[in-house]
Design an enzyme around this catalytic site. Sequence first.
Site: not given
Ligand code: NAD
Length: 297
Positions: A64-65, A95, A170, A245
């Site tokens: 999740l975000p 994260t 991380k 963030k």
């Molecule tokens: P994203 O925003 O693409 O996906 C998050 C998902 O969570 C979305 O589909 C959203 O609808 C869902 N969501 C939000 N609230 C919700 C709830 N209450 N119930 C159910 N679903 C819910 O984010 P991402 O890029 O997939 O990143 C996710 C995590 O991984 C973050 O913490 C980010 O910092 C970390 N991360 C991202 C990357 C990257 O390259 N994108 C790399 C490493 C780590």
Amino acid sequence: MKIAFIGLGNMGAPMALNLLKAGHALNVFDLNAQAVQSLVAAGASAATSPKAASTDAELVITMLPAAAHVKAVLTGEEGILAGIAKNVTIVDSSTIDPASVKAFAELANQNGNTFVDAPVSGGTGGAAAGTLTFMVGGSAQVYEQVKPVLTSMGKNIVHCGDTSTGQVAKICNNLVLGITMAGVSEAMALGVALGIDPKVLGGIINTSTGRCWSSDTYNPFPGVIETAPSTRGYTGGFGTDLMLKDLGLATDAAKLARQPVYLGALAQQLYQTMSTKGAGKLDFSAVIKLYRNDGDA
Ligand code: NAD
């Protein structure tokens, strides 16, 4: 294994797909119905809530975000803790800050469950290829328990220490990344302003002491690295708002530890400016736009 997977965004969706490919049965949930549908098309079952997804799961994974979303999904009326069986482990790959991890681990513990922090690095490319690095915080026993499942989504599964040390690893890594991307942007913009060809400069840095991931894989100057987000209009990478963030997590954790983060605080302001200007959804390498005003970078 029967796994509940909650959060099917840029990272979660390809990670869940790799679990399906490895033969696991998945119950998935996301607020975005379209994201759920694409996983159902690949063989997952759709759940109506985190609680419903977790009810008969042998393992729960969240992606999740931010911490507020993890808290809602974990502790809400229709949350994981309301449905999960005793002794089932929850792996959170989002994260988030180490202090929240400790609080969630305590809540899970009171419910008869173990909460493991396992944030990832490797980006969306690594998530799709199943080559992520997982930084796992928890006991040696729970690390051994979750490692086989994480291996379906990543190639380096590292035990960092006790609960929350995965997040410590991380946020320290992303502190370096946010700073190096700003540094490479500054140098590339200066070099081009002084008249050198960006590809020549990028090539020199990448075979010299300035070489780093921000220069040789994700170079912020368009056209230097064909596969970098900068070459496709800063799309499809790691969003500026997510980097902002993560730098906030680092500076907050530093405050608690009474530890200075001079460059991290400055980098945070650069990404904050990008976000304020409306570029929060662009890949974080778009920070180079702060140094150039010809409109094409
Ligand atoms: P994203 O925003 O693409 O996906 C998050 C998902 O969570 C979305 O589909 C959203 O609808 C869902 N969501 C939000 N609230 C919700 C709830 N209450 N119930 C159910 N679903 C819910 O984010 P991402 O890029 O997939 O990143 C996710 C995590 O991984 C973050 O913490 C980010 O910092 C970390 N991360 C991202 C990357 C990257 O390259 N994108 C790399 C490493 C780590």
